[in-house]
Design a protein around this motif. Structure first.
Motif, PDB file in Angstrom:
ATOM      1  N   VAL A 119      -4.178  31.496   8.561  1.00  0.00           N
ATOM      2  CA  VAL A 119      -3.314  30.567   9.375  1.00  0.00           C
ATOM      3  C   VAL A 119      -1.986  30.478   8.067  1.00  0.00           C
ATOM      4  O   VAL A 119      -0.862  30.787   8.518  1.00  0.00           O
ATOM      5  N   TYR A 120      -2.229  29.881   7.212  1.00  0.00           N
ATOM      6  CA  TYR A 120      -1.594  29.350   6.042  1.00  0.00           C
ATOM      7  C   TYR A 120      -0.687  30.945   5.580  1.00  0.00           C
ATOM      8  O   TYR A 120       0.284  31.016   5.803  1.00  0.00           O
ATOM      9  N   GLY A 121      -1.534  31.952   5.260  1.00  0.00           N
ATOM     10  CA  GLY A 121      -0.792  33.271   5.130  1.00  0.00           C
ATOM     11  C   GLY A 121      -0.075  33.812   6.209  1.00  0.00           C
ATOM     12  O   GLY A 121       1.188  34.501   5.993  1.00  0.00           O
ATOM     13  N   VAL A 168     -11.987  37.390  -9.658  1.00  0.00           N
ATOM     14  CA  VAL A 168     -10.904  37.570 -10.588  1.00  0.00           C
ATOM     15  C   VAL A 168      -9.434  37.279  -9.851  1.00  0.00           C
ATOM     16  O   VAL A 168      -9.315  37.719  -8.920  1.00  0.00           O
ATOM     17  N   ARG A 169      -8.877  36.481 -10.591  1.00  0.00           N
ATOM     18  CA  ARG A 169      -7.442  35.962 -10.029  1.00  0.00           C
ATOM     19  C   ARG A 169      -6.146  36.144 -11.214  1.00  0.00           C
ATOM     20  O   ARG A 169      -6.532  36.232 -12.357  1.00  0.00           O
ATOM     21  N   ASP A 170      -5.107  36.125 -10.805  1.00  0.00           N
ATOM     22  CA  ASP A 170      -3.985  36.170 -11.602  1.00  0.00           C
ATOM     23  C   ASP A 170      -3.133  35.106 -11.757  1.00  0.00           C
ATOM     24  O   ASP A 170      -2.490  34.444 -10.718  1.00  0.00           O
ATOM     25  N   GLY A 226     -13.981  33.600   2.971  1.00  0.00           N
ATOM     26  CA  GLY A 226     -12.554  34.354   2.942  1.00  0.00           C
ATOM     27  C   GLY A 226     -12.163  34.400   1.693  1.00  0.00           C
ATOM     28  O   GLY A 226     -11.152  35.026   1.670  1.00  0.00           O
ATOM     29  N   ASP A 227     -12.999  34.225   0.613  1.00  0.00           N
ATOM     30  CA  ASP A 227     -12.669  34.717  -0.771  1.00  0.00           C
ATOM     31  C   ASP A 227     -12.701  36.201  -0.981  1.00  0.00           C
ATOM     32  O   ASP A 227     -13.515  36.926  -0.182  1.00  0.00           O
ATOM     33  N   VAL A 228     -12.051  36.694  -1.801  1.00  0.00           N
ATOM     34  CA  VAL A 228     -12.293  38.338  -2.185  1.00  0.00           C
ATOM     35  C   VAL A 228     -12.578  38.420  -3.500  1.00  0.00           C
ATOM     36  O   VAL A 228     -12.597  37.265  -4.462  1.00  0.00           O
TER      37      VAL A 228
END
Ligand code: NAD
Ligand code: WQD
Length: 336
Positions: free
Chosen positions: A149-151, A231-233, A295-297
């Motif tokens: 929803v947020y996205g 892994v994230r930026d 929901g995580d990738v």
């Protein structure tokens, strides 16, 4: 007289750092905030580091009449629109609240800006507009498939602003898609001060290091990543803030609408972040492997090359700087 820039949500985490950076660049920032997720106590600290009195109007951005009074009372040159609700899980539980606040706020703001003849706008968008990426690094032309929803509220506001720019060519709009903002101002006078349980990794690590929380749950060690964790930026909030100042300057001479990723182009794993935080605080961070968070990738990180080319700025602070500044802010925070 310095140009006045309206920063909605300017008392919040990212907005306050943008205010500090705008002041440093010679602008006169003016804040509108309803303090639904921040405290007026940030303003005197912000005024101190900005070396100017930061004016703040307490108002809801959905209140178009209140916004119009702000435009009437100040010669506003441009707006940075940070006000919004940002919790992915809260958005799933209360969708109407998120659509009303995030989409309704943007509509009221655009109307008030048009009425005042102010048509330069920088919008706080999010990598959440991409959803699960097909490949990394993620470019601005990647498919837009928000998974929350947020996205979706962020993407709807982007579409609104694209349509506004198409309807009237005097608008100048930047849609800045943030990856994972973290860290704090080097003064340790402002930073992220989540009310209740933090949502994001870095403030959670700070809480564990400060012994406010026993351990960090690492959500999954079986992801298809080098060490099995997500892994994230992570982009330092001051690099993010510098991107906004550069975007305002770019828009001064360029009409239309542009979407830009704000990230570093490098991904780090949860275990790498834990190690960086341990270096920053000089303590061991207890951790426990837990199931994947719904929901995580596995991994996403930005291709920041368009923003670097267009804005002439590059995020240069690394995860050690992020953790060091987040830790100093955690030690300095007095509001809990
Ligand atoms: P934050 O909650 O610290 O700041 C948002 C500010 O907006 C708060 O001060 C809040 O009181 C205010 N606000 C919210 N709704 C309002 C309304 N209707 N009227 C007036 N003020 C209102 O969040 P943040 O991390 O600083 O995020 C700022 C913006 O950046 C948000 O739009 C968020 O969606 C976006 N963003 C944040 C992240 C992140 O990880 N922090 C990532 C991508 C995008
Ligand atoms: C980072 C990594 C977790 C907490 C969110 C929003 C996104 C944007 C930024 C607004 C992931 C792992 C986390 C914990 C963990 N916000 N983690 N244990 O989910 O990448 O992005 O904030 O626009 O829209 O979704 O950030 O900080 O929650 O997580 O292992 O206790 O840390 O699984 O790999 P995320 P995050």
């Amino acid at each position: 007289m310095a140009d006045a820039i309206l920063v909605t949500g300017g008392a919040g985490y990212i907005g306050s750092h943008i205010v500090a950076e705008l002041a440093r660049a010679g602008y006169r920032p003016i804040v509108v905030d309803n303090f639904c997720n921040s405290s007026p106590s940030a303003l005197p600290r912000l005024s101190r580091i900005a070396a100017q009195e930061i004016r703040c109007v307490t108002a809801d951005v959905r209140d178009q009449a209140a916004l119009s009074r702000v435009f009437a009372g100040h010669a506003i040159a441009a707006v940075v629109h940070c006000a919004g609700l940002k919790s992915v899980s809260e958005g799933e539980a209360q969708p109407a609240l998120y659509y009303d606040n995030n989409v309704g706020g943007a509509i009221a703001l655009v109307d008030a800006m048009a009425a005042a003849g102010v048509k330069r706008l920088v919008f706080s968008s999010s990598a959440a507009v991409y959803g699960q990426p097909d490949r990394n690094p993620v470019t601005e032309s990647a498919p837009l498939r928000p998974q929350s929803v947020y996205g979706r509220t962020k993407r709807i506001v982007e579409q609104l602003l694209e349509d506004v720019a198409a309807s009237d060519r005097s608008w100048r709009i930047a849609l800045l898609r943030y990856f994972n903002p973290a860290g704090a101002h080097a003064s340790a006078a402002i930073g992220e001060a989540p009310s209740g349980i933090p949502n994001n990794l870095v403030p959670l690590l700070a809480d564990v290091a400060a012994e406010r929380r026993a351990e960090i749950a690492v959500y999954g060690n079986d992801w298809p990543t080098p060490d099995g964790t997500g892994v994230r930026d992570y982009i330092h909030v001051m690099d993010l803030a510098a991107g906004h100042v550069a975007a305002l300057a770019y828009l001064a001479s360029t009409p239309g609408v542009i979407a830009l990723n704000l990230g570093t182009g490098r991904g780090y794993s949860v275990l790498e972040l834990i190690a960086a935080f341990e270096r920053a605080c000089g303590r061991a961070i207890p951790r426990r492997f837990a199931p994947r968070r719904p929901g995580d990738v596995a991994a996403y990180y930005a291709d920041p090359s368009r923003a670097e080319a267009v804005l002439g700025v590059r995020a240069h602070r690394d995860i050690d700087a992020i953790c060091a500044d987040a830790w100093r802010w955690r030690l300095n925070r007095v509001d809990d």
